[in-house]
Enzyme design. Structure first.
Site, PDB file in Angstrom:
ATOM      1  CB  VAL A 195      -0.997   0.031   1.186  1.00  0.00           C
ATOM      2  CG1 VAL A 195      -1.997  -1.099   1.075  1.00  0.00           C
ATOM      3  CG2 VAL A 195      -0.275  -0.012   2.527  1.00  0.00           C
ATOM      4  CB  SER A 196       2.888   3.126   1.543  1.00  0.00           C
ATOM      5  OG  SER A 196       3.586   4.354   1.437  1.00  0.00           O
ATOM      6  CB  SER A 197       6.702   1.582  -2.237  1.00  0.00           C
ATOM      7  OG  SER A 197       6.319   2.393  -3.334  1.00  0.00           O
TER       8      SER A 197
END
Length: 321
Positions: A97-99
Site C-alpha cells: 500500500v506504500s513504498s
C-alpha cells in the site's frame, strides 16, 4: 536502537552508501536536465525515512528493521536503504500500500518537474516523506505541501521529516481533490499511479504550471493553460507506482496482455483499456511503427479528457476513463 540513532560504524556506512547512491544516480543521467537536484540527494539521509522495509522472500516478505538487535541485519537494512531500488514500506493483508520509490526515478521526475526558485509545489502521495524532504531542501519548507489519504502515513512522514530537519506542510486528505487551501501551485507531482488527471488539480494551478504524474505505466507531463485546460506528452520512461488511494484502481479490470508482449505495447493496452479493443490496439501499434511513450499525450479541456497519438486532434485519440 532506532534508524534515527545509528551506531558509529553504521553512521560511516550510511555516509559512504549515500555517496555511492548519488554517484549511481548521476551515472544514470537521471538529473541531467537539472543537476541542481544532486545536492538534495547528497544531503537528505534516506535512512531516516525508511526505518524498516520489506523484501520479498519465498512465501511472503521479510521485514528489515534499523532497530534490529542483530548488527548484521542493521547493516543489511542500511545498505538496502541506499540501493537504487524501490522499497516496500507498508503492507496490508499481504498487499503493498506504500513504498519508497527508486531514487533514480525520483531524481528523473524531480528534474522533469522543471522547478525554479520560489515555485510552490503540491506532492500527491506523502509516502515516507523522503520526496517532500528533497523538494523542501531545494525550495524551502514553506513552498512544499504533501498530501496522503492515510493518517498513519502522514503521521509517520511528518515524524521522519522533522527528524531530518524539514517541516513542509503535511496534509491528511484525498489527493485527488488537491489541497485548495494552499493553492495556487506552480508544480504538482504525483508519486502514485492514476487512471486520469483529477480536474481539481489544474484548477488549483497557476497558468503555465506543470503537472507530472504516473499514468498507464508512464509519466505524463502536462502544461496548465487555465483552470479547465491542460495538455502535454508522456516522458519516454516507464513508471510503476502504487495506485492513488481514494480512487479506482490504477489498472481497472484485467488488461488482456499476452505472454511476450512488448513493454510499449502493454503501455498502449493500459492507456486505451476500455476504449479501444485490444486487437485494434495491437494493430495500431504495429501500423504506427511501434511508437514509444513520448509520441502519446493527454488533453484536458473543459469536461473532456482524452489520450492521443502524435497530435491532440489527430486520427488516433481515445477518451480517458
Amino acid at each position: 536502537m532506532s534508524a534515527h540513532a545509528l551506531d558509529k560504524d553504521l553512521d560511516a556506512v550510511a555516509v559512504s552508501a549515500r555517496a555511492e547512491l548519488v554517484r549511481a544516480i548521476g551515472l544514470s543521467g537521471a538529473w541531467d536536465a537539472d543537476p541542481g537536484w544532486r545536492a538534495a540527494f547528497a544531503s537528505v539521509p534516506r535512512h531516516l525515512f525508511v526505518p524498516y522495509y520489506y523484501v520479498g522472500v519465498e512465501g511472503g516478505y521479510e521485514r528489515l528493521w534499523g532497530g534490529s538487535p542483530d548488527p548484521r541485519i542493521r547493516e543489511r537494512w542500511l545498505r538496502g536503504v541506499y540501493a537504487d531500488v524501490p522499497l516496500a514500506t507498508r503492507l496490508r493483508d499481504g498487499e503493498l500500500v506504500s513504498s519508497s520509490s527508486q531514487p533514480s526515478l525520483m531524481a528523473r521526475m524531480l528534474a522533469e518537474l522543471r522547478v525554479a526558485d520560489g515555485a510552490r509545489v503540491l506532492e500527491i502521495g506523502a509516502g515516507t516523506g523522503y520526496n517532500a524532504a528533497l523538494l523542501a531542501h531545494r525550495l524551502g519548507d514553506a513552498l512544499i505541501t504533501t498530501v496522503d489519504l492515510e493518517p498513519e502515513i502522514t503521521e509517520s512522514a511528518r515524524t521522519h521529516l522533522a527528524a531530518a530537519g524539514y517541516r513542509p506542510t503535511v496534509v491528511t486528505g484525498d489527493g485527488s481533490r488537491g489541497v485548495p487551501e494552499h493553492a495556487p501551485y506552480d508544480r504538482i507531482i504525483a508519486t502514485c499511479a492514476l487512471t486520469s488527471i483529477p480536474r481539481a488539480w489544474p484548477a488549483q494551478c497557476s497558468p503555465g504550471a506543470r503537472i507530472l504524474a504516473p499514468l498507464a505505466t508512464g509519466l505524463i507531463a502536462l502544461t496548465v493553460h487555465d483552470a479547465t485546460h491542460a495538455e502535454g506528452t508522456f516522458l519516454n520512461t516507464a513508471a510503476y507506482f502504487v495506485p492513488l488511494r481514494g480512487t479506482e484502481p490504477a489498472v481497472p479490470g484485467e488488461i488482456p496482455h499476452r505472454p511476450g508482449d512488448h513493454e510499449l505495447l502493454r503501455f498502449l493496452l493500459t492507456l486505451t483499456h476500455g476504449t479501444l479493443a485490444p486487437q485494434d490496439a495491437r494493430d495500431l501499434w504495429e501500423q504506427e511503427g511501434r511508437p514509444g511513450r513520448e509520441r502519446y499525450g493527454i488533453t484536458l479541456a473543459d469536461e473532456q479528457a482524452w489520450a492521443w497519438l502524435d497530435a491532440p486532434e489527430g486520427s488516433h485519440a481515445w477518451p480517458l476513463r
